[in-house]
Design a protein around this motif. Structure first.
Motif, PDB file in Angstrom:
ATOM      1  N   PRO A 147      65.855  -9.422 -67.247  1.00  0.00           N
ATOM      2  CA  PRO A 147      67.398  -9.833 -66.677  1.00  0.00           C
ATOM      3  C   PRO A 147      68.495  -8.767 -67.234  1.00  0.00           C
ATOM      4  CG  PRO A 147      66.293 -11.812 -66.923  1.00  0.00           C
ATOM      5  CD  PRO A 147      65.267 -10.582 -67.425  1.00  0.00           C
ATOM      6  N   GLY A 148      69.139  -7.959 -66.452  1.00  0.00           N
ATOM      7  CA  GLY A 148      69.986  -7.021 -66.838  1.00  0.00           C
ATOM      8  C   GLY A 148      69.312  -5.699 -67.259  1.00  0.00           C
ATOM      9  N   GLY A 149      68.201  -5.702 -66.760  1.00  0.00           N
ATOM     10  CA  GLY A 149      67.541  -4.110 -66.934  1.00  0.00           C
ATOM     11  C   GLY A 149      67.995  -3.223 -65.812  1.00  0.00           C
ATOM     12  N   HIS A 150      67.560  -1.976 -65.896  1.00  0.00           N
ATOM     13  CA  HIS A 150      68.202  -1.065 -64.988  1.00  0.00           C
ATOM     14  C   HIS A 150      67.192  -0.116 -64.493  1.00  0.00           C
ATOM     15  CE1 HIS A 150      72.327  -1.539 -65.958  1.00  0.00           C
ATOM     16  NE2 HIS A 150      72.215  -1.997 -67.126  1.00  0.00           N
ATOM     17  N   LEU A 151      67.167   0.035 -63.057  1.00  0.00           N
ATOM     18  CA  LEU A 151      66.446   0.841 -62.162  1.00  0.00           C
ATOM     19  C   LEU A 151      67.084   2.157 -61.866  1.00  0.00           C
ATOM     20  CD1 LEU A 151      64.021   1.556 -60.421  1.00  0.00           C
ATOM     21  CD2 LEU A 151      65.007   0.444 -58.775  1.00  0.00           C
ATOM     22  N   LEU A 152      66.508   3.310 -62.151  1.00  0.00           N
ATOM     23  CA  LEU A 152      67.071   4.478 -61.539  1.00  0.00           C
ATOM     24  C   LEU A 152      66.113   5.418 -60.713  1.00  0.00           C
ATOM     25  CD1 LEU A 152      69.187   6.626 -61.304  1.00  0.00           C
ATOM     26  CD2 LEU A 152      68.380   7.930 -63.308  1.00  0.00           C
ATOM     27  N   ARG A 180      70.936  18.548 -48.365  1.00  0.00           N
ATOM     28  CA  ARG A 180      69.843  19.550 -48.494  1.00  0.00           C
ATOM     29  C   ARG A 180      69.840  20.554 -47.353  1.00  0.00           C
ATOM     30  NH1 ARG A 180      63.225  18.519 -48.334  1.00  0.00           N
ATOM     31  NH2 ARG A 180      62.481  20.383 -49.405  1.00  0.00           N
ATOM     32  N   PRO A 181      70.448  21.674 -47.651  1.00  0.00           N
ATOM     33  CA  PRO A 181      71.148  22.573 -46.677  1.00  0.00           C
ATOM     34  C   PRO A 181      69.786  23.151 -45.660  1.00  0.00           C
ATOM     35  CG  PRO A 181      72.151  23.229 -48.648  1.00  0.00           C
ATOM     36  CD  PRO A 181      71.030  22.032 -49.030  1.00  0.00           C
ATOM     37  N   SER A 182      68.628  23.230 -46.405  1.00  0.00           N
ATOM     38  CA  SER A 182      67.769  23.790 -45.692  1.00  0.00           C
ATOM     39  C   SER A 182      67.045  22.786 -44.685  1.00  0.00           C
ATOM     40  CB  SER A 182      66.392  24.199 -46.665  1.00  0.00           C
ATOM     41  OG  SER A 182      66.113  23.136 -47.436  1.00  0.00           O
ATOM     42  N   HIS A 183      67.543  21.216 -44.881  1.00  0.00           N
ATOM     43  CA  HIS A 183      66.779  20.431 -43.923  1.00  0.00           C
ATOM     44  C   HIS A 183      68.126  19.479 -43.643  1.00  0.00           C
ATOM     45  CE1 HIS A 183      62.631  21.232 -44.525  1.00  0.00           C
ATOM     46  NE2 HIS A 183      62.810  21.484 -45.553  1.00  0.00           N
ATOM     47  N   PRO A 184      68.818  19.843 -42.721  1.00  0.00           N
ATOM     48  CA  PRO A 184      70.237  19.032 -42.307  1.00  0.00           C
ATOM     49  C   PRO A 184      69.798  17.426 -42.085  1.00  0.00           C
ATOM     50  CG  PRO A 184      70.050  21.188 -41.103  1.00  0.00           C
ATOM     51  CD  PRO A 184      68.603  20.742 -41.589  1.00  0.00           C
ATOM     52  N   ALA A 185      68.716  17.107 -41.797  1.00  0.00           N
ATOM     53  CA  ALA A 185      68.193  15.887 -41.312  1.00  0.00           C
ATOM     54  C   ALA A 185      68.312  14.888 -42.795  1.00  0.00           C
ATOM     55  CB  ALA A 185      67.404  15.699 -40.489  1.00  0.00           C
ATOM     56  N   GLY A 186      67.838  15.536 -43.583  1.00  0.00           N
ATOM     57  CA  GLY A 186      67.480  14.833 -45.003  1.00  0.00           C
ATOM     58  C   GLY A 186      68.587  15.235 -46.176  1.00  0.00           C
ATOM     59  N   GLY A 187      68.032  14.845 -47.220  1.00  0.00           N
ATOM     60  CA  GLY A 187      68.647  15.212 -48.654  1.00  0.00           C
ATOM     61  C   GLY A 187      68.090  14.475 -49.790  1.00  0.00           C
ATOM     62  N   TYR A 188      68.987  14.325 -50.777  1.00  0.00           N
ATOM     63  CA  TYR A 188      68.540  13.700 -51.916  1.00  0.00           C
ATOM     64  C   TYR A 188      69.374  12.408 -52.004  1.00  0.00           C
ATOM     65  CZ  TYR A 188      66.699  18.230 -52.366  1.00  0.00           C
ATOM     66  OH  TYR A 188      66.072  19.416 -52.134  1.00  0.00           O
ATOM     67  N   VAL A 189      68.994  11.744 -52.948  1.00  0.00           N
ATOM     68  CA  VAL A 189      69.698  10.399 -53.524  1.00  0.00           C
ATOM     69  C   VAL A 189      69.420  10.006 -54.912  1.00  0.00           C
ATOM     70  CG1 VAL A 189      68.405   8.538 -52.494  1.00  0.00           C
ATOM     71  CG2 VAL A 189      70.684   8.163 -52.547  1.00  0.00           C
ATOM     72  N   ALA A 190      70.244   9.438 -55.543  1.00  0.00           N
ATOM     73  CA  ALA A 190      69.791   8.839 -56.925  1.00  0.00           C
ATOM     74  C   ALA A 190      70.665   7.248 -56.699  1.00  0.00           C
ATOM     75  CB  ALA A 190      70.522   9.811 -58.065  1.00  0.00           C
ATOM     76  N   LEU A 191      69.814   6.364 -57.122  1.00  0.00           N
ATOM     77  CA  LEU A 191      70.395   5.051 -57.007  1.00  0.00           C
ATOM     78  C   LEU A 191      70.338   4.263 -58.443  1.00  0.00           C
ATOM     79  CD1 LEU A 191      68.929   4.178 -53.678  1.00  0.00           C
ATOM     80  CD2 LEU A 191      71.379   4.793 -53.912  1.00  0.00           C
ATOM     81  N   LEU A 192      71.275   3.864 -58.785  1.00  0.00           N
ATOM     82  CA  LEU A 192      71.095   3.110 -60.106  1.00  0.00           C
ATOM     83  C   LEU A 192      71.352   1.512 -59.594  1.00  0.00           C
ATOM     84  CD1 LEU A 192      70.850   3.552 -63.160  1.00  0.00           C
ATOM     85  CD2 LEU A 192      73.435   3.650 -63.541  1.00  0.00           C
ATOM     86  N   ALA A 193      70.538   0.587 -60.022  1.00  0.00           N
ATOM     87  CA  ALA A 193      70.653  -0.520 -59.883  1.00  0.00           C
ATOM     88  C   ALA A 193      70.008  -1.519 -61.116  1.00  0.00           C
ATOM     89  CB  ALA A 193      69.476  -0.916 -58.704  1.00  0.00           C
ATOM     90  N   GLU A 194      70.683  -2.834 -61.207  1.00  0.00           N
ATOM     91  CA  GLU A 194      70.581  -3.715 -61.993  1.00  0.00           C
ATOM     92  C   GLU A 194      69.711  -4.791 -61.555  1.00  0.00           C
ATOM     93  OE1 GLU A 194      73.335  -6.128 -65.434  1.00  0.00           O
ATOM     94  OE2 GLU A 194      74.303  -4.519 -63.941  1.00  0.00           O
ATOM     95  N   ARG A 195      68.964  -5.247 -62.467  1.00  0.00           N
ATOM     96  CA  ARG A 195      68.308  -6.682 -62.201  1.00  0.00           C
ATOM     97  C   ARG A 195      69.140  -7.781 -62.327  1.00  0.00           C
ATOM     98  NH1 ARG A 195      65.649 -11.155 -63.034  1.00  0.00           N
ATOM     99  NH2 ARG A 195      63.422 -11.394 -62.904  1.00  0.00           N
TER     100      ARG A 195
END
Length: 211
Positions: free
Chosen positions: A139-144, A196-211
């Motif tokens: 509890p209170g731990g983090h996921l990236l 992601r300019p070379s793939h307009p339909a896609g890209g990158y994401v970073a999600l930080l989440a807490e339990r």
């Protein structure tokens, strides 16, 4: 779990190309480095082990250690990647295993990093994967979670300098990843998206989440 055999076999063959072509953490873009630094600051407070899942040759695991995460370890399904990580960073712990079956007691981890590794998991298996992350975190731990987003399944025939591969990238939109994390019991606290300019339909994401 047939996809795991393809992932394992593919990454066993691309170790040298991966080391040569994939940027080290200090060469990543500023936003990725910032997210990793924020994650490290948060998980240092937990004083519990931190797992780098899909660690490859261990460069990001070592980066976490340099950022002050005292008990960071790496896990990867590829024996070749784990062997490289152990050779290059013998002071750290690396384990061959599956991120969907962590082998950790409930609530044992202070943090989980899944950096460009979840996209090899078929979309239908993501709810079970995120449930396993939630189970293993305290509890209170983090996921990236960082990685590719988009739509559909991509099956390259070669990668990392022309090495043959048989794995697939299973891409889902960032919004769906957020929904799946919330459904697994996480609170998503930070969301960073990059086109992601070379793939307009896609890209990158970073999600930080807490339990």
């Amino acid at each position: 779990m047939t996809h795991l055999a393809d992932v394992r076999a593919s990454y066993d063959t691309v170790v040298d190309g991966y080391l040569r072509l994939v940027p080290a953490p200090e060469a990543m873009d500023a936003w990725s480095r910032a997210m990793l630094a924020a994650f490290a600051e948060l998980v240092r407070r937990q004083e519990r082990p931190v797992a780098d899942l899909g660690c490859g040759p261990g460069r990001v695991t070592a980066h976490l250690a340099r950022l002050g995460v005292r008990d960071a370890y790496g896990l990867d399904v590829s024996g070749g990647m784990i062997a490289a990580a152990r050779r290059l960073r013998p002071e750290l712990r690396f384990v061959q295993g599956e991120m969907a079956r962590l082998g950790e007691p409930d609530g044992a981890l202070g943090g989980i990093l899944a950096w460009y590794s979840v996209h090899h998991t078929p979309a239908a298996e993501l709810p079970a994967l995120f449930a396993e992350f939630h189970r293993a975190l305290a509890p209170g731990g983090h996921l990236l979670l960082g990685g590719h987003v988009g739509e559909g399944v991509r099956r390259p025939t070669e990668a990392y300098g022309g090495h043959p591969v048989s794995y697939a990238s299973h891409l889902v939109p960032a919004e769906r990843l957020v929904g799946l994390l919330v459904g697994a019991g996480f609170t998503v606290t930070t969301r960073l998206e990059q086109p992601r300019p070379s793939h307009p339909a896609g890209g990158y994401v970073a999600l930080l989440a807490e339990r």
